[in-house]
Design a protein around this motif. Structure first.
Motif, mmCIF file in Angstrom:
data_model
loop_
_atom_site.group_PDB
_atom_site.id
_atom_site.type_symbol
_atom_site.label_atom_id
_atom_site.label_comp_id
_atom_site.label_asym_id
_atom_site.label_seq_id
_atom_site.Cartn_x
_atom_site.Cartn_y
_atom_site.Cartn_z
ATOM 1 N N ALA A 4 -10.012 3.028 -4.920
ATOM 2 C CA ALA A 4 -9.620 1.724 -5.457
ATOM 3 C C ALA A 4 -9.290 0.742 -4.336
ATOM 4 O O ALA A 4 -9.690 -0.427 -4.366
ATOM 5 C CB ALA A 4 -8.420 1.888 -6.395
ATOM 6 N N GLU A 5 -8.583 1.237 -3.325
ATOM 7 C CA GLU A 5 -8.234 0.366 -2.198
ATOM 8 C C GLU A 5 -9.490 -0.115 -1.473
ATOM 9 O O GLU A 5 -9.605 -1.285 -1.086
ATOM 10 C CB GLU A 5 -7.331 1.116 -1.196
ATOM 11 C CG GLU A 5 -5.983 1.585 -1.734
ATOM 12 C CD GLU A 5 -4.943 0.465 -1.772
ATOM 13 O OE1 GLU A 5 -5.276 -0.694 -1.490
ATOM 14 O OE2 GLU A 5 -3.776 0.770 -2.117
ATOM 15 N N GLU A 11 0.824 -1.197 0.000
ATOM 16 C CA GLU A 11 0.000 0.000 0.000
ATOM 17 C C GLU A 11 0.865 1.257 0.000
ATOM 18 O O GLU A 11 2.062 1.192 0.292
ATOM 19 C CB GLU A 11 -0.840 -0.003 1.288
ATOM 20 C CG GLU A 11 -2.331 0.217 1.071
ATOM 21 C CD GLU A 11 -3.051 0.100 2.396
ATOM 22 O OE1 GLU A 11 -3.782 1.028 2.735
ATOM 23 O OE2 GLU A 11 -2.833 -0.923 3.092
ATOM 24 N N ILE A 32 -11.386 -1.050 -11.095
ATOM 25 C CA ILE A 32 -11.395 -1.892 -9.889
ATOM 26 C C ILE A 32 -12.778 -1.863 -9.239
ATOM 27 O O ILE A 32 -13.289 -2.901 -8.808
ATOM 28 C CB ILE A 32 -10.292 -1.428 -8.904
ATOM 29 C CG1 ILE A 32 -8.918 -1.819 -9.464
ATOM 30 C CG2 ILE A 32 -10.499 -2.049 -7.520
ATOM 31 C CD1 ILE A 32 -7.745 -1.241 -8.691
ATOM 32 N N ARG A 56 -0.677 1.974 -7.416
ATOM 33 C CA ARG A 56 0.147 2.313 -6.249
ATOM 34 C C ARG A 56 1.546 2.749 -6.666
ATOM 35 O O ARG A 56 2.068 3.760 -6.184
ATOM 36 C CB ARG A 56 0.276 1.096 -5.339
ATOM 37 C CG ARG A 56 -0.980 0.726 -4.569
ATOM 38 C CD ARG A 56 -0.827 -0.672 -4.006
ATOM 39 N NE ARG A 56 -1.924 -1.046 -3.116
ATOM 40 C CZ ARG A 56 -2.103 -2.286 -2.663
ATOM 41 N NH1 ARG A 56 -1.253 -3.257 -3.005
ATOM 42 N NH2 ARG A 56 -3.107 -2.557 -1.869
ATOM 43 N N ILE A 90 -4.214 -2.482 -9.132
ATOM 44 C CA ILE A 90 -3.864 -1.775 -7.896
ATOM 45 C C ILE A 90 -2.338 -1.650 -7.783
ATOM 46 O O ILE A 90 -1.825 -0.625 -7.320
ATOM 47 C CB ILE A 90 -4.478 -2.470 -6.652
ATOM 48 C CG1 ILE A 90 -4.543 -1.491 -5.471
ATOM 49 C CG2 ILE A 90 -3.698 -3.705 -6.200
ATOM 50 C CD1 ILE A 90 -5.751 -0.648 -5.424
ATOM 51 N N ARG A 144 -11.305 -2.708 -3.621
ATOM 52 C CA ARG A 144 -10.573 -3.974 -3.592
ATOM 53 C C ARG A 144 -10.821 -4.701 -2.275
ATOM 54 O O ARG A 144 -11.084 -5.909 -2.256
ATOM 55 C CB ARG A 144 -9.070 -3.697 -3.765
ATOM 56 C CG ARG A 144 -8.181 -4.896 -3.524
ATOM 57 C CD ARG A 144 -6.709 -4.545 -3.706
ATOM 58 N NE ARG A 144 -5.865 -5.688 -3.465
ATOM 59 C CZ ARG A 144 -5.281 -5.976 -2.300
ATOM 60 N NH1 ARG A 144 -5.459 -5.164 -1.263
ATOM 61 N NH2 ARG A 144 -4.533 -7.052 -2.171
#
Lengths: 390, 390, 390, 390
Positions: D245-246, D2, D336, D288, D284, D249
């Motif tokens: 997006a995180e 991350e 995503i 990132r 992702i 996911r």
């Protein structure tokens, strides 16, 4: 190069929808804002004979017998209001499929069929709504969701678990709304299709006669023989995806044409806008062509054949084409809506903008086609493809 | 759901190609290895009447008059050998277009037409090959490249700059090979299509009679009125892309079916391989449908119409459909070849593997369609799309 | 924003490669044309100290100890000649990994290591090359393929099935070329990487001493503990993909800049060309960033740690990053080469054009990364991802 | 892997956000349902010192001076509530940029800055809000839209047309809310970001002193010199895309892990679900990495430099990286969210599902980055790219 109806009946019905379009579009915006079922628009379709499309002419219908034209009709409806198109597609598909049986009622415009089949998180072959034997018929109990058009339906087409002599089977039944103990709950709170009236229907000891329930296979076993009916029931839904794509495309084109005079507005000669528009054209062309060819194939095999008369092989082949076309058209629709928003800019992010509604509506279709939501369309395609050539 | 011919003549011709396929496939591999023109395969087609497809039956041809079937024929040829399909497509397209004029020769199987139009880095409306007046006709000078099938052609169709009374114009002319001072140079060194015989043709003071040269518009000005002919000339080329895609797909399927017994081989139940196969199915379905619909439309408007009789608007509409279909089919073909290679693994990277050839051949089509290589297909689509609705 | 080396040693080595670039590029074109191993270029690298990059300074090397810089070095090599980069990457990776053991030889520039591990259609844990006990050591028999740089290698690093006391195990061994009965066959006939010297190596009763063979796990069982070494061995290969993408991008940019003066050439202000260029920029940016971050992470964990000292969890995490970065960079490279060809037009389809070579070379990397060719990278990612968070 | 903060201050601030997360997530759902501004969440951030992140420690702030960490902070906020992240990002970016000037107020937690710059359909260099000379200062009139956080702001940062001695210029000004005749209208009705308080701010003859207005370039002329400030102001917004997006996911992963025990639920071993998950991992990872590298570069050049001290060339280079990273991260986020919905099935289409909110929120960012909504990011990239190398 749009998907236009081919029969006279189809042309007249699509023409009627086009004439009603300004009113339908207005209703769509309002229903989306308030989250209320599109009752007014359904009434408009009913009074203009659209809901009786598939009934024979001598019974007051339009005698539409082409799935191609029925799908075009769904696409036209979706161009004006995807909620309305979703609310009516299963009525249209069922009335096409069962034209001979219930057409009288449909033709007399007294029948609006709601497909109350889905149960939350349950496979179609493991439904939990039950039909138990009672003294003089079946007693039906269960909860159905996503029952589009239910607020105004006169009949509920449902599938359930029938406790037959030979153990549990899947059965189908058409239940008149006037049957006691049916509760329709208007609790649809979807991201989109907010005017589709897709709430719950609850059956509490509803009684139907013995012969109302028809056997549809063993409970718990995926029915591989019913492809034909599922293709017919899915086809108009693909029209909904296409209609959404057409509406999004047209919104972007209208915007660009209006913007032409404004040197500050997004210009089609810019790389960004020009490329978005060119890519929209490619996607719509592929979506239209794929749907036209699929529906031509469906009509060729289904139009004049008796229900359940197709060979299993042909049924599977048509289902494969249906699944493929569904993915192709749906992906195109999602991308076209997104690109149209990019063309129209920040204004399209306002709740009241047509694209802000289409962006939500378009996501729904992914969850309504066969072989979703378990995302096993890939498995199906793989199996069929290898099966074809061995 | 393949693109199959619809007419009896088309079925017979495609059937002939399918029967010849084992030999053509062998030749394709060998020609690719050595970089030599597919003379043997062209001879096979000639002796089996394929090159006379479009000549009337009473003149020894097959009377094929459908662009749909002609495109299917190109697709069948490309399934066996894209080089061969490219070498012959322009002969077929020209013989379709000019059937009435030269059909006799073609029917008698004495005519093989090479399109010697392209010049390196030059737009079609600014060609540098010249026709000057001589004592009793025109004297032609210039160098043409990418002249597929030239090693064996009996006639060269070319376009050039004609020094007319009214200034320079674009003219077209069919030059018999026996004309003195034509040099065919077999110097094609392409990444792919190595058997297509796409070398140079040099005209050095070649003499043709006055009436051999036909006017085709002003030199230096993009001809917007010739869409009809360009659509007809492009259609079979789209079939080549589809044929390559079909061949790549079938190579992957054959491989997977052979691998089934091997627990160590790539399995269609794996996420990676399964997804690749499913995506291939979606792409081939969209490519087939798009091409079928486009060719159906072309036939509807071009099949029975006299050359150059279409309205400009209809011509542009068909050209838009041609450009769109070209992009859709070509992208699908490139992706399918790539995914087929991933399925087949490292073996497909060996020079001798069919996919290693298709991966090179497929790239060529990008550079042969209208509105490339200048990559202005986007501009064209944008202009036409906005033009349509205003 | 290119991936540039960070250490002084890395900067000097990459600088050397850049200086040699004109010669390497010339050789690349010639080797590709003739299909001959890049012996001259390897010699150039050797004499300029590039092959001794990872040997300690006091032993004649450059003391390069960063995988980041080693990968940048591979990217620089691939910009000039992907065949050369592939031929040398395993030598570089192995010399990085085993720096302490064999660095003397490498530093003295007398060692060129060929990785002769692959066998056709065989998983790495089921190799069929054997080591049997002989009187005073091991007797090795087997056939290896895709042995890049083999024509000029001084040592062969191989893995094989060792018939140990405890049953079959996987073993690794470094075999000097001077060992009797090694045959190197220069029979590489790939679609691309034609100068990589990736032919076969055959061992026929080759003798090595007892202690030359090291145990690497049970034969027939996938070794899940060797992620660390595989990450190190794969990293420079990802640099090759990036280098190909950089070279293709630069070819397109050079072309566009040269074309500027030509009003007929493809213009960056056109929608088509402009969009292709913009998309190239996005893909190269994502590829560079992904590779930089991955290599920074690898260096953080691998640079100063003893071989095989990482925890299994960390090994798997790095492997996941390696597989992800590999897919991202490889897809970007394939797409960039394709888009660069579209920008450069038909000329890029000629065999002699740099892009016509890169389009073939770039396909190779798909088949060389871990978790291919069985296309099970998806399975690996899925398993690791869910494993991470439970 | 991350995007985690690197400085101690950044770690503490992100840790605080993570601790507050359950409350923020609850508020997000409720605010989205009711369409009401996230006042409660902003208060939470304020009282926990998050809004004072960039103020010096001795003035009560956290002394955060890294754009990398500020962007990570925005990403953390967006994981809980994109509306909140959007509401606060410009306050954070402005307080970072102007830390020296107004940091006292911010540190004492008495300042919440609203960026009230946007006007509907107007380019930033042609703003229509005016500053006219009055007796003892400037009189400001105009209407601003999309003024996120305005319901609770203590200051409005705005840009406008200043009628200076030398003609119209663009000026910037910070207007305290207590200034008479400011009206904040809570009329934000967006498709998403419904809790961001992005309504209108109207200035009616608002008076500010002479020195409050700073010149920012000529009115009507695109300012090419302000890249530095725009990069800083945009960076945290890219964090919002990443945070969305995180969150999407993680929603899909949580769902899959919960489903594991249910043999009927979507399984990660299925081709469809497995492939969706694998593709999410690739996107992702690229998003990132791209954001980490961009922010590392921004910090390298901006962290310790005085405002407006960068060379134009470096400013443009950073802006190119900012635009590229924005496109890459935004596309990844849109895809995503879509893939996560497909994994989670029909339930994710219910209004109350987190993904149904993220699917709307994620679309907003397209319209907030520089070089949108006119979609001229492509033109910018093309120009910069060619400019770089000539």
């Amino acid at each position: 190069m749009e998907m236009s109806p081919r029969s006279q009946a189809g042309k007249e019905l699509c023409g009627a929808v086009r004439r009603l379009s300004p009113q339908l579009v207005n209703n769509a915006a309002e229903n989306d804002r308030t989250g209320v079922f599109a009752a007014g628009s359904v009434k408009l379709l009913e009074s203009n004979g659209v809901l009786a499309s598939c009934a024979p002419v001598d019974q007051g219908g339009s005698g539409l017998d082409s799935l191609f034209d029925l799908t075009a009709l769904s696409a036209y409806l979706a161009q004006s209001d995807p909620s309305l198109a979703v609310a009516t597609y299963m009525h249209l598909a069922l009335s096409w499929y069962f034209a001979r049986t219930w057409s009288g009622l449909i033709g007399e415009r007294r029948m609006i069929v709601c497909s109350a089949v889905a149960e939350p998180g349950v496979y179609p072959w493991e439904l939990r709504t039950t039909a138990f034997r009672s003294a003089d018929g079946w007693a039906i109990n269960g909860r159905k969701v996503m029952a589009s058009i239910s607020p105004i339906a006169t009949h509920f087409y449902t599938r359930l678990r029938v406790e037959s002599d030979k153990g549990p089977i899947i059965g189908s039944v058409m239940i008149p709304r006037k049957t006691p103990s049916i509760e329709v709950i208007e609790n649809w709170e979807g991201l989109g299709l907010r005017g589709s009236g897709s709430g719950e229907v609850i059956f509490r000891n509803c009684h139907v006669p013995w012969d109302a329930v028809r056997p549809r296979g063993t409970w718990g076993v995926r029915d591989e023989g019913s492809f034909e009916g599922r293709v017919a029931a899915t086809a108009p839904l693909l029209g909904v995806s296409l209609g959404i794509a057409e509406a999004a495309r047209m919104t972007a084109l209208d915007y660009l044409i209006r913007q032409r005079a404004d040197p500050h507005g997004p210009q089609t000669t810019s790389i960004g806008v020009g490329n978005l528009l060119a890519e929209i054209e490619l996607r719509i062309a592929a979506a239209r062509a794929t749907l036209k060819i699929a529906l031509t194939d469906f009509d060729e095999h289904l139009r004049d054949s008796a229900p359940r008369s197709l060979s299993a092989t042909l049924g599977r082949t048509l289902m494969k084409e249906c699944v493929s076309a569904g993915m192709i058209v749906e992906r195109a629709a999602v991308e076209i809506v997104d690109m149209a928003m990019q063309i129209c800019g920040g204004a399209s992010f306002l709740w009241s903008h047509p694209l802000a509604r289409l962006a939500r509506d378009v996501k729904a279709i992914s969850f309504m086609r066969p072989y979703v939501p378990a995302n096993n369309w890939s498995e199906f395609l793989v199996k069929e493809t290898l099966g074809e050539i061995t």
